[in-house]
Design a protein around this motif. Structure first.
Motif, PDB file in Angstrom:
ATOM      1  N   LEU B  38      49.156  10.415 -17.849  1.00  0.00           N
ATOM      2  CA  LEU B  38      49.089  11.175 -19.007  1.00  0.00           C
ATOM      3  C   LEU B  38      48.588  10.256 -20.230  1.00  0.00           C
ATOM      4  CD1 LEU B  38      52.510  13.167 -18.566  1.00  0.00           C
ATOM      5  CD2 LEU B  38      50.156  13.954 -18.278  1.00  0.00           C
ATOM      6  N   GLY B  39      48.468   9.130 -20.066  1.00  0.00           N
ATOM      7  CA  GLY B  39      48.306   8.074 -21.288  1.00  0.00           C
ATOM      8  C   GLY B  39      48.159   6.827 -20.631  1.00  0.00           C
ATOM      9  N   PRO B  40      48.013   5.954 -21.452  1.00  0.00           N
ATOM     10  CA  PRO B  40      47.791   4.392 -20.961  1.00  0.00           C
ATOM     11  C   PRO B  40      48.994   3.954 -20.044  1.00  0.00           C
ATOM     12  CG  PRO B  40      47.971   4.345 -23.323  1.00  0.00           C
ATOM     13  CD  PRO B  40      47.924   5.862 -22.846  1.00  0.00           C
ATOM     14  N   HIS B  41      50.282   4.370 -20.542  1.00  0.00           N
ATOM     15  CA  HIS B  41      51.450   3.786 -19.830  1.00  0.00           C
ATOM     16  C   HIS B  41      52.325   4.863 -19.234  1.00  0.00           C
ATOM     17  CE1 HIS B  41      50.526  -0.428 -20.840  1.00  0.00           C
ATOM     18  NE2 HIS B  41      50.275   0.102 -21.937  1.00  0.00           N
ATOM     19  N   LEU B  42      51.604   5.958 -18.872  1.00  0.00           N
ATOM     20  CA  LEU B  42      52.618   7.200 -18.592  1.00  0.00           C
ATOM     21  C   LEU B  42      52.135   7.893 -17.163  1.00  0.00           C
ATOM     22  CD1 LEU B  42      55.096   8.441 -19.419  1.00  0.00           C
ATOM     23  CD2 LEU B  42      53.595  10.250 -20.786  1.00  0.00           C
ATOM     24  N   LEU B  43      52.804   8.090 -16.149  1.00  0.00           N
ATOM     25  CA  LEU B  43      52.248   8.702 -14.938  1.00  0.00           C
ATOM     26  C   LEU B  43      53.274   9.811 -14.657  1.00  0.00           C
ATOM     27  CD1 LEU B  43      51.871   5.848 -12.340  1.00  0.00           C
ATOM     28  CD2 LEU B  43      50.230   7.585 -13.028  1.00  0.00           C
ATOM     29  N   MET B  44      52.711  11.175 -14.165  1.00  0.00           N
ATOM     30  CA  MET B  44      53.483  12.314 -13.718  1.00  0.00           C
ATOM     31  C   MET B  44      53.032  12.678 -12.295  1.00  0.00           C
ATOM     32  SD  MET B  44      53.740  15.771 -16.056  1.00  0.00           S
ATOM     33  CE  MET B  44      52.213  16.504 -15.537  1.00  0.00           C
ATOM     34  N   ALA B  45      53.853  12.900 -11.621  1.00  0.00           N
ATOM     35  CA  ALA B  45      53.738  13.437 -10.170  1.00  0.00           C
ATOM     36  C   ALA B  45      54.355  15.043 -10.476  1.00  0.00           C
ATOM     37  CB  ALA B  45      54.665  12.499  -9.321  1.00  0.00           C
ATOM     38  N   TYR B  46      53.494  15.812  -9.751  1.00  0.00           N
ATOM     39  CA  TYR B  46      53.853  17.084  -9.792  1.00  0.00           C
ATOM     40  C   TYR B  46      53.717  17.938  -8.530  1.00  0.00           C
ATOM     41  CZ  TYR B  46      49.029  17.354 -10.355  1.00  0.00           C
ATOM     42  OH  TYR B  46      47.242  16.885 -10.233  1.00  0.00           O
ATOM     43  N   SER B  47      54.611  18.674  -8.106  1.00  0.00           N
ATOM     44  CA  SER B  47      54.730  19.393  -7.140  1.00  0.00           C
ATOM     45  C   SER B  47      55.406  20.871  -7.392  1.00  0.00           C
ATOM     46  CB  SER B  47      55.652  18.945  -5.942  1.00  0.00           C
ATOM     47  OG  SER B  47      56.890  18.567  -6.470  1.00  0.00           O
ATOM     48  N   GLY B  48      55.146  21.870  -6.534  1.00  0.00           N
ATOM     49  CA  GLY B  48      55.756  23.373  -6.558  1.00  0.00           C
ATOM     50  C   GLY B  48      54.621  24.205  -6.107  1.00  0.00           C
ATOM     51  N   GLU B  49      54.927  25.289  -6.871  1.00  0.00           N
ATOM     52  CA  GLU B  49      53.908  26.437  -6.395  1.00  0.00           C
ATOM     53  C   GLU B  49      52.468  26.087  -6.750  1.00  0.00           C
ATOM     54  OE1 GLU B  49      53.463  30.334  -5.460  1.00  0.00           O
ATOM     55  OE2 GLU B  49      55.555  29.355  -5.788  1.00  0.00           O
ATOM     56  N   PRO B  50      51.553  26.176  -5.708  1.00  0.00           N
ATOM     57  CA  PRO B  50      50.231  25.977  -5.696  1.00  0.00           C
ATOM     58  C   PRO B  50      49.657  26.926  -6.904  1.00  0.00           C
ATOM     59  CG  PRO B  50      50.719  26.317  -3.427  1.00  0.00           C
ATOM     60  CD  PRO B  50      51.887  26.615  -4.223  1.00  0.00           C
ATOM     61  N   GLY B  51      48.805  26.202  -7.690  1.00  0.00           N
ATOM     62  CA  GLY B  51      48.133  27.121  -8.700  1.00  0.00           C
ATOM     63  C   GLY B  51      48.882  26.585 -10.089  1.00  0.00           C
ATOM     64  N   ASP B  52      50.251  26.916 -10.192  1.00  0.00           N
ATOM     65  CA  ASP B  52      51.100  26.577 -11.052  1.00  0.00           C
ATOM     66  C   ASP B  52      51.098  24.914 -11.604  1.00  0.00           C
ATOM     67  OD1 ASP B  52      51.758  29.059 -11.328  1.00  0.00           O
ATOM     68  OD2 ASP B  52      54.062  28.658 -11.081  1.00  0.00           O
ATOM     69  N   THR B  53      51.136  24.161 -10.525  1.00  0.00           N
ATOM     70  CA  THR B  53      51.223  22.730 -10.738  1.00  0.00           C
ATOM     71  C   THR B  53      50.076  22.128 -11.250  1.00  0.00           C
ATOM     72  OG1 THR B  53      50.130  22.683  -8.552  1.00  0.00           O
ATOM     73  CG2 THR B  53      52.557  22.211  -8.413  1.00  0.00           C
ATOM     74  N   VAL B  54      48.641  22.462 -10.862  1.00  0.00           N
ATOM     75  CA  VAL B  54      47.581  21.914 -11.579  1.00  0.00           C
ATOM     76  C   VAL B  54      47.535  22.361 -13.056  1.00  0.00           C
ATOM     77  CG1 VAL B  54      45.126  21.533 -11.369  1.00  0.00           C
ATOM     78  CG2 VAL B  54      46.611  21.654  -9.374  1.00  0.00           C
ATOM     79  N   GLN B  55      47.625  23.749 -13.382  1.00  0.00           N
ATOM     80  CA  GLN B  55      47.636  24.568 -14.526  1.00  0.00           C
ATOM     81  C   GLN B  55      48.610  23.673 -15.420  1.00  0.00           C
ATOM     82  OE1 GLN B  55      45.481  26.912 -14.362  1.00  0.00           O
ATOM     83  NE2 GLN B  55      45.469  27.260 -16.406  1.00  0.00           N
ATOM     84  N   PHE B  56      49.930  23.478 -15.158  1.00  0.00           N
ATOM     85  CA  PHE B  56      50.805  22.906 -16.050  1.00  0.00           C
ATOM     86  C   PHE B  56      50.617  21.598 -16.320  1.00  0.00           C
ATOM     87  CE2 PHE B  56      55.076  20.979 -16.925  1.00  0.00           C
ATOM     88  CZ  PHE B  56      55.320  21.804 -18.264  1.00  0.00           C
ATOM     89  N   ALA B  57      50.001  20.761 -15.358  1.00  0.00           N
ATOM     90  CA  ALA B  57      49.917  19.488 -15.188  1.00  0.00           C
ATOM     91  C   ALA B  57      48.704  19.207 -16.311  1.00  0.00           C
ATOM     92  CB  ALA B  57      49.481  18.890 -14.135  1.00  0.00           C
ATOM     93  N   GLU B  58      47.682  19.917 -16.214  1.00  0.00           N
ATOM     94  CA  GLU B  58      46.641  19.855 -17.189  1.00  0.00           C
ATOM     95  C   GLU B  58      47.066  20.411 -18.531  1.00  0.00           C
ATOM     96  OE1 GLU B  58      43.262  21.820 -15.560  1.00  0.00           O
ATOM     97  OE2 GLU B  58      42.910  20.494 -13.968  1.00  0.00           O
ATOM     98  N   TYR B  59      47.869  21.246 -18.945  1.00  0.00           N
ATOM     99  CA  TYR B  59      48.370  21.667 -20.231  1.00  0.00           C
ATOM    100  C   TYR B  59      48.991  20.720 -20.547  1.00  0.00           C
ATOM    101  CZ  TYR B  59      51.637  24.040 -23.294  1.00  0.00           C
ATOM    102  OH  TYR B  59      52.314  24.430 -24.277  1.00  0.00           O
ATOM    103  N   VAL B  60      49.893  20.063 -20.039  1.00  0.00           N
ATOM    104  CA  VAL B  60      50.644  18.794 -20.332  1.00  0.00           C
ATOM    105  C   VAL B  60      49.946  17.645 -20.683  1.00  0.00           C
ATOM    106  CG1 VAL B  60      52.446  16.941 -19.540  1.00  0.00           C
ATOM    107  CG2 VAL B  60      52.742  19.202 -19.055  1.00  0.00           C
ATOM    108  N   GLU B  61      49.005  17.338 -19.642  1.00  0.00           N
ATOM    109  CA  GLU B  61      48.011  16.127 -20.059  1.00  0.00           C
ATOM    110  C   GLU B  61      47.234  16.324 -21.403  1.00  0.00           C
ATOM    111  OE1 GLU B  61      44.652  16.368 -17.509  1.00  0.00           O
ATOM    112  OE2 GLU B  61      44.150  13.988 -17.496  1.00  0.00           O
ATOM    113  N   ARG B  62      46.812  17.449 -21.690  1.00  0.00           N
ATOM    114  CA  ARG B  62      46.002  17.703 -22.645  1.00  0.00           C
ATOM    115  C   ARG B  62      46.735  17.561 -24.083  1.00  0.00           C
ATOM    116  NH1 ARG B  62      41.683  16.059 -22.313  1.00  0.00           N
ATOM    117  NH2 ARG B  62      42.632  15.105 -20.812  1.00  0.00           N
ATOM    118  N   ASN B  63      47.992  18.208 -23.982  1.00  0.00           N
ATOM    119  CA  ASN B  63      48.779  18.125 -25.282  1.00  0.00           C
ATOM    120  C   ASN B  63      49.280  16.815 -25.505  1.00  0.00           C
ATOM    121  OD1 ASN B  63      49.778  20.913 -26.696  1.00  0.00           O
ATOM    122  ND2 ASN B  63      49.386  21.340 -24.368  1.00  0.00           N
ATOM    123  N   ILE B  64      49.483  16.000 -24.513  1.00  0.00           N
ATOM    124  CA  ILE B  64      50.039  14.666 -24.698  1.00  0.00           C
ATOM    125  C   ILE B  64      48.729  13.887 -25.225  1.00  0.00           C
ATOM    126  CG2 ILE B  64      50.558  12.539 -23.582  1.00  0.00           C
ATOM    127  CD1 ILE B  64      52.973  14.090 -23.286  1.00  0.00           C
TER     128      ILE B  64
END
Lengths: 208, 194
Positions: B38-64
């Motif tokens: 998510l940044g130069p010093h930030l990592l995020m592992a995501y799991s859960g409902e397929p579809g939700d996961t990538v969608q939410f991770a990208e939403y977080v990534e873009r906002n950060i």
């Protein structure tokens, strides 16, 4: 499976002589699986008011943020600190706002209020998840160990305890209460609020 | 079934996530990367409902990323975790909540401290020395209770992580085969071959 017991945890507050004590355990679980053992459920509101919340951990965090915002707004508008009684009603109405889709927490409030004469009097209150207030003269409890806490507190508490004695009473009550509850425990934190200072102590408990 | 682990050590956070993308009983893919930087010093592992996961991770990534562009400095791990928690807590009480579980590991370049946050789909957040999501947690957490050392070197940390993965492979019926491992420390984010 009740949603109020999903994360586990318990909170308690007690009245002393010119002081109040409020404390919680430190467990955060996912049903029977313990996830964290450093999850505090009691937060400062002003210099003389503390708010404890037991129940669903996500709502504990959300409401902590919400109350911080609302208390700050109150302080800006009124140009003074909020009093415990007003804060209790703020908590109550915040919860009742969500009457038909509630936040799953039970709040416990402990604080000191200033009388006309300038001395400080203890104040404690608790509420259910939709904000029905319960004022008490002695102690209030909430959380998965509430039945046990009621029992122990009923036996140990006595009126007009000095801060140090009150600390001993609330600590013994909380520790012995949560040790009989699988969903609470893993250490505890206690705040003793007196007119001139707040003493915070963390307790080590049974780690099983 | 999905498994992710994370642990902190002396100046680093290690995060591992399995690489299977499954639908029902079928493995659709075996090399899916479920850890985002998510940044130069930030990592995020995501799991859960397929579809939700990538969608939410990208939403977080873009906002950060947006925060970093606007302010010229990135969000520190604690603030990023709070923001992500809030996003999930708000989503929980919306018409269509995301069901995504996260492990957020970061290295704070201001205090030189590694930190790890466990966040679930309800928006429950906890700062922890080690954490897991998925069925693997029932095996790995007790191992980590025994072997985790916050002062461990990267080699020792990797050995502990390997222990967890091996135990899950040995005891869990639906254990995943392959994992991707990433580390974040003072030098930033990088991938490690186990």
């Amino acid at each position: 499976m009740s949603i109020m017991e999903y994360n586990g945890g318990s909170v308690i507050a007690m009245v002393g002589k010119g002081c109040v004590a409020i404390g919680s355990d430190l467990r955060l679980g996912n049903q029977a699986l313990t996830v964290a053992t450093n999850f505090e459920k009691v937060f400062p509101v002003t210099d003389r008011i503390y708010l404890g919340m037991s129940g669903l951990a996500t709502d504990v965090a959300t409401l902590r943020e919400q109350f911080r915002f609302r208390v700050n707004m109150y302080q800006i508008k009124e140009e003074r600190d909020i009093e415990p009684e007003a804060f209790a009603h703020l908590v109550s109405s915040t919860l009742y706002e969500r009457r038909f889709g509630p936040y799953f927490i039970e709040p416990v409030i402990g604080g000191l209020w200033k009388t006309q004469g300038g001395e400080y009097k203890p104040y404690i209150a608790a509420a259910d998840l939709i904000g029905c207030l319960n004022f008490a003269k002695d102690f209030v409890v909430a959380g998965t160990a509430s039945e046990k806490l009621f029992g122990v507190a009923e036996g140990l508490w006595e009126p007009d305890l000095e801060p140090e004695d009150l600390f001993e009473t609330i600590s013994q009550t909380l520790m012995n209460g949560v040790d009989r509850d699988a969903y609470s425990g893993w250490g505890a934190i206690i705040h003793i609020v007196t007119p001139d200072k707040v003493v915070t102590r963390t307790l080590k408990g049974r780690m099983d | 079934m999905e498994c992710s682990f994370a642990l902190t050590g002396k100046g680093y956070v290690l995060i591992a996530a399995d690489t299977t993308a499954a639908r029902s009983i079928v493995k659709m893919k075996a090399d899916e990367d479920k850890i985002k930087s998510l940044g130069p010093h930030l990592l995020m592992a995501y799991s859960g409902e397929p579809g939700d996961t990538v969608q939410f991770a990208e939403y977080v990534e873009r906002n950060i990323r947006l925060y970093q562009i606007r302010n010229l400095y990135p969000l520190r791990p604690a603030s990023a975790a709070s923001w992500v928690r809030r996003a999930l807590a708000d989503s929980l009480r919306s018409r269509s909540p995301y069901s995504v579980n996260l492990l957020l590991g970061g290295y704070d370049t201001a205090t030189h401290a590694p930190s790890l946050y466990w966040i679930d789909y309800l928006g429950t957040q906890a700062e922890v020395p080690f954490a897991c999501h998925g069925y693997g947690s029932y095996f790995a957490l007790s191992l980590l209770d025994r072997y985790h050392d916050p002062e461990a070197s990267l080699e020792e940390g990797l050995a502990t992580l390997r222990r967890c993965i091996d135990e899950v492979a040995k005891r869990l019926v639906v254990a995943p085969g392959k994992y991707k491992v990433k580390v974040v420390d003072k030098d930033g984010v990088r991938e490690i071959e186990l």
